[in-house]
Design a protein around this motif. Sequence first.
Motif, short mmCIF file in Angstrom:
data_model
loop_
_atom_site.label_atom_id
_atom_site.label_comp_id
_atom_site.label_asym_id
_atom_site.label_seq_id
_atom_site.Cartn_x
_atom_site.Cartn_y
_atom_site.Cartn_z
N ALA A 134 57.06 -36.00 43.03
CA ALA A 134 55.65 -36.40 43.03
C ALA A 134 55.12 -36.45 44.46
O ALA A 134 54.01 -35.95 44.75
CB ALA A 134 55.48 -37.74 42.34
N CYS B 231 54.67 -32.94 45.91
CA CYS B 231 53.56 -32.20 45.33
C CYS B 231 52.21 -32.93 45.45
O CYS B 231 51.19 -32.41 44.99
CB CYS B 231 53.85 -31.90 43.86
N VAL C 230 51.07 -35.77 44.08
CA VAL C 230 50.51 -36.36 42.86
C VAL C 230 51.09 -37.75 42.66
O VAL C 230 52.09 -38.12 43.26
CB VAL C 230 50.80 -35.48 41.62
N HIS D 239 52.16 -39.11 39.66
CA HIS D 239 53.13 -39.30 38.58
C HIS D 239 53.89 -38.00 38.30
O HIS D 239 53.33 -36.90 38.35
CB HIS D 239 52.42 -39.73 37.28
N ARG E 25 46.41 -27.54 49.75
CA ARG E 25 46.95 -28.37 48.68
C ARG E 25 48.25 -27.77 48.17
O ARG E 25 48.37 -26.54 48.04
CB ARG E 25 45.95 -28.51 47.53
N SER F 48 49.59 -29.70 42.33
CA SER F 48 48.55 -30.72 42.48
C SER F 48 47.21 -30.27 41.92
O SER F 48 46.23 -31.01 42.00
CB SER F 48 48.38 -31.09 43.96
N ARG G 120 44.33 -30.87 35.85
CA ARG G 120 44.58 -32.18 35.25
C ARG G 120 46.06 -32.51 35.19
O ARG G 120 46.48 -33.66 35.33
CB ARG G 120 43.97 -32.17 33.84
N LEU H 81 53.66 -32.93 36.15
CA LEU H 81 53.00 -33.60 37.27
C LEU H 81 51.55 -33.89 36.91
O LEU H 81 50.87 -33.05 36.33
CB LEU H 81 53.03 -32.71 38.51
N THR H 82 51.07 -35.08 37.28
CA THR H 82 49.68 -35.42 37.01
C THR H 82 49.27 -36.62 37.85
O THR H 82 50.10 -37.43 38.27
CB THR H 82 49.47 -35.74 35.51
N GLY H 83 47.98 -36.74 38.07
CA GLY H 83 47.44 -37.93 38.71
C GLY H 83 46.99 -38.97 37.72
O GLY H 83 46.53 -40.05 38.11
N ASP H 84 47.10 -38.67 36.45
CA ASP H 84 46.63 -39.53 35.36
C ASP H 84 47.80 -40.35 34.81
O ASP H 84 48.67 -39.82 34.13
CB ASP H 84 46.02 -38.64 34.27
#
Length: 372
Positions: A44, A47, A49, A51, A169, A173, A176, A197-200
Motif C-alpha cells: 500500500a 503504491c 494507497v 488499503h 503517480r 493508485s 477507484r 488496492l484502494t483508497g476506500d
Amino acid sequence: MNTRIHLSAPDVSGVEERYLVNALRSGWVAPVGPDLDAFESEIARRCGVAHAVGVSSGTAALHLALLALGVGPGQAVIVPTLTFAATANAVVYTGAEPVFVDSLPGDGNVDPELVVRAAADLRREGRTVGAVVPVDLFGACADYRALDGLGVPIVEDAAEALGASRDGRPAGSFGRVAALSFNGNKILTTSGGGMLLTGDGALAARCRHLATQAREPVAHYEHRDVGYNYRLSNVLAALGRAQLTRLDEMIARRRMLREGYLKQFAAVDGTRLLGEGDPGANCWLTTLVVDEQRAGWSAADLGAWLAARDIETRPVWKPMHAQPVFRDRRAWLTGVADRLFATGLNLPSGSGLRDDARRRVFDAISDFLGTR
C-alpha cells in the motif's frame, strides 16, 4: 550445454530464503498472519494507497473489485481487447458482459477516445456501464488522465505494472480500485498471488470479507453472503516481502535489458519497441514490433530463430475479440490490436538473466540480423 532462457523467470535470492524460513519458524503457516499484514501495508505504501488486501491471484483481485462496485448481470464492462484473458474472465464471473475496445499504436494501451465513444454508444442503447478496466500493458501505465470525467468507476488492472508510474503517480493508485498480480512470471512474485488496492476503506473491508468465504465475525460459522477462498497465505506473503525489498534493483535490471534492445535495433529499419521512451514503465516485458515490408523479415521469423537456440519469446496477447470464447461480444475496433498481435514479439526480459544469458540472447539476435 546451454540451458533454456525463459521470457521472464522468477528472480529469487538468499533474501527470499531468509524471509521464508523465518515465516515457517514463526508457526504462521495457516492462511493469515503477520507477514501478510506487513506485506499489505508495504505494498500500500509503495503504491500510494491507503488499503491493500492480499489475495490468491490478480484475477481474484479483479473479481472482488468488480463485485464490491456492484457490477453484475445486465451491465456492460469496458475492457481493452489487448490483454490477458483474466481481465475479461473476471467480468464474466460477475455475470456482466465484457465489451472490448482497441489500443493505441504507440504503447498498446487502451485507446481513451474509443473508451469514451463506447461508453456513449452503450448508454444511448440504454445499457449500464458498470466499470472500465484499463490494463497497464507490459508494465506501462494507461492514460488515466484522459479517462477523467467519464462518470464510470475505473478498475485499474495493474497486474503487470508494479513499480511503474505515470504523471507522477504510481501504478496501482489510479481509479477507484486496482489489482496487482504476483504470478511466477511477474516483476515481483509470490509464486501465485495478487493484491487489491484502494483508497476506500469500506470497499477494502468488503473485499477482505468476501475473500475469506464471507464468514461473519462470530464464534460459529455464519454466512450472509456467498464468499470466496481468495486470501493470500502468510508464507507466500513472506516471499513477497522479500521480493519487495529488491524491487527497484529488479526493475533496474529489466530497464538495462530494454536499453540493450534499443541499441541493438536502433539502426534496423522497420523495427521499434512498444512504448519506447516511457520513463515510468517498469519494463516487465520488452516488446519488439516489426514492419515486415520494411525490415524484410517478420517477428515470427525472429521468434523461430531464437526458439531454435532454446531462447523463449512470445507473441503479443491475442486480442480478446479474436478469442473463440469471446467472438460474439461487442467490440469497438480500429485494427491496432490485431496488427500488434501480428507484428509484435515479447523478448526475454527477466531481471534474473545473468551476463552469459544476456550475451546469448544479444548474440543470437545479432546472428539473425546478420543473415538478413
